[in-house]
Design a protein around this motif. Sequence first.
Motif, short mmCIF file in Angstrom:
data_model
loop_
_atom_site.label_atom_id
_atom_site.label_comp_id
_atom_site.label_asym_id
_atom_site.label_seq_id
_atom_site.Cartn_x
_atom_site.Cartn_y
_atom_site.Cartn_z
N MET A 111 0.47 -1.03 0.00
CA MET A 111 -0.58 0.56 -0.25
C MET A 111 0.84 1.55 -0.16
SD MET A 111 -2.87 -1.29 -0.07
CE MET A 111 -3.90 -0.20 -0.03
N ASP A 112 1.93 0.83 0.33
CA ASP A 112 3.23 2.27 0.11
C ASP A 112 3.00 3.08 -0.96
OD1 ASP A 112 4.26 -0.28 -0.02
OD2 ASP A 112 6.62 0.72 0.01
N LYS A 113 2.95 2.34 -1.89
CA LYS A 113 2.79 3.11 -3.46
C LYS A 113 2.19 3.74 -3.55
CE LYS A 113 0.93 -0.87 -5.75
NZ LYS A 113 1.26 -2.21 -6.81
N PHE A 114 0.65 3.95 -3.17
CA PHE A 114 -0.56 4.62 -3.16
C PHE A 114 -0.71 5.70 -2.12
CE2 PHE A 114 -2.07 0.24 -5.03
CZ PHE A 114 -2.47 0.41 -5.38
N PHE A 115 -0.24 5.28 -1.21
CA PHE A 115 0.06 6.45 0.33
C PHE A 115 0.81 6.07 1.51
CE2 PHE A 115 -2.02 8.24 3.95
CZ PHE A 115 -2.84 9.57 3.62
N GLY A 116 1.66 7.49 1.95
CA GLY A 116 2.53 5.81 3.30
C GLY A 116 1.94 4.96 4.09
N CYS A 117 2.70 3.84 5.20
CA CYS A 117 1.91 3.61 5.61
C CYS A 117 1.67 4.28 6.85
CB CYS A 117 2.87 2.49 5.76
SG CYS A 117 2.38 0.44 3.95
N TYR A 118 2.89 4.66 7.24
CA TYR A 118 2.70 5.06 8.57
C TYR A 118 1.91 6.13 8.61
CZ TYR A 118 4.41 7.53 12.44
OH TYR A 118 4.31 8.83 13.88
N GLN A 119 1.25 7.21 7.21
CA GLN A 119 0.85 8.25 7.52
C GLN A 119 -0.65 7.90 7.26
OE1 GLN A 119 0.95 11.55 7.64
NE2 GLN A 119 -1.15 11.74 7.24
N TRP A 120 -1.35 6.32 6.31
CA TRP A 120 -2.16 5.64 6.37
C TRP A 120 -2.24 5.20 8.12
CZ3 TRP A 120 -3.45 3.11 1.28
CH2 TRP A 120 -5.17 2.31 1.38
N MET A 121 -1.21 4.69 8.53
CA MET A 121 -2.48 3.86 10.18
C MET A 121 -3.14 5.57 10.98
SD MET A 121 -1.88 0.55 10.13
CE MET A 121 -2.54 1.40 12.10
#
Length: 380
Positions: A111-121
């Motif tokens: 999912m990091d290619k769409f949106f940073g995983c840390y920011q997502w969480m």
Amino acid sequence: MERAIAHMDLDTFFVSCEREKNSELEGKPIIIGGGDRGVVASCSYETRFFGVRSAMPIKMAMRLCPEARVIKGDMEMYSQMSHLVTEVIQEKVPVLEKASIDEFYIDLSGMDKFFGCYQWMTEVAEAVKQNTGLPISFALSTNKTVSKIGTGESKPVGRLEIKENNIRTFLNPLSIKKIPMVGSVTFQLLSRLGIKTIQTLSETPVEVVQKLVGNTGTTLWNKANGIDLTPVVPYSERKSISTEDTFTQDTIDIVAMRSILSGMVEKLCYQLRAEKWLVSVVVVKIRYSNFDTETKQYKIAYTSADHTLLKYVYELFKKLYTRRMRIRLIGIKFTGLVHGCHQMDLFEDTEELISLYQTMDKIKDRFGSSSVGRASGLIQ
């Protein structure tokens, strides 16, 4: 592709639920539990400062923190809040595993290619707070073990990312008690041999660890080295657990049927505790020789204790069996389940009862579910 696994844990969940209901409790020392002989189900950080911990006897907790307010707790409310949190998270993530009533694993791999995983969480955590009022911590890493340890280290209201090249640096100085599968017995065994930190355990030859702790040695060594390939299992809510017995010959032998019911309850309760479920509805079913089928149920306080559930099962059976007619089938179903509670009844159990059931379950784990049980369940 590098895995991205997050662990989320609601901070002092039961306490937070009570504070959401009553804002006057904010900032005050709170203990959730029941009875003078009961144990602490949960406690606020204000009480932990004085050494109070979960599973500690209430009397000891009150000696450590006399000003603490003891609240019996409301498992029905906690279950509803847990469902609400689950729904909020489920709407925002691709793969969710509900590990307990207050903790979750999330697989964000790719999912990091769409949106940073840390920011997502971060946005998921903020959505939980906004929609439920409950504080939640999370940690993000490459596997379940590291992310779970990370959440524990980041609390309260923590947000932590442990990248793959920093895993060993993060884990090494921590106590081996931080590894989820290390209990008090394993800790005492390893610490007596000088293995107290995760770094020391990771540097111990795996063959030595296997000899020390048995079959789980390799898994423990892998976790100490930041290795855990366990997948995130998509969440699905279990609705019930049940069993029934159709007799080879129809019977009116009440003593034999009570014995069978006792055995059923014991086996179901062992399964409940193994899978970390508590039950709130008890259903008993009988089928007469003419195939008429009747059921009755009770709504009860959440529990997985044999002696509590058996009492209700006997009462229901007595109310059901009103005809002078032979019975061909009896059955039990437990519904209204809530997941993830390590005790049988968080607000009523005594330390002695918890210890008794834990010991019996360990014997069953090692020698089989029929290795030990109530005498009432053996007279068949």
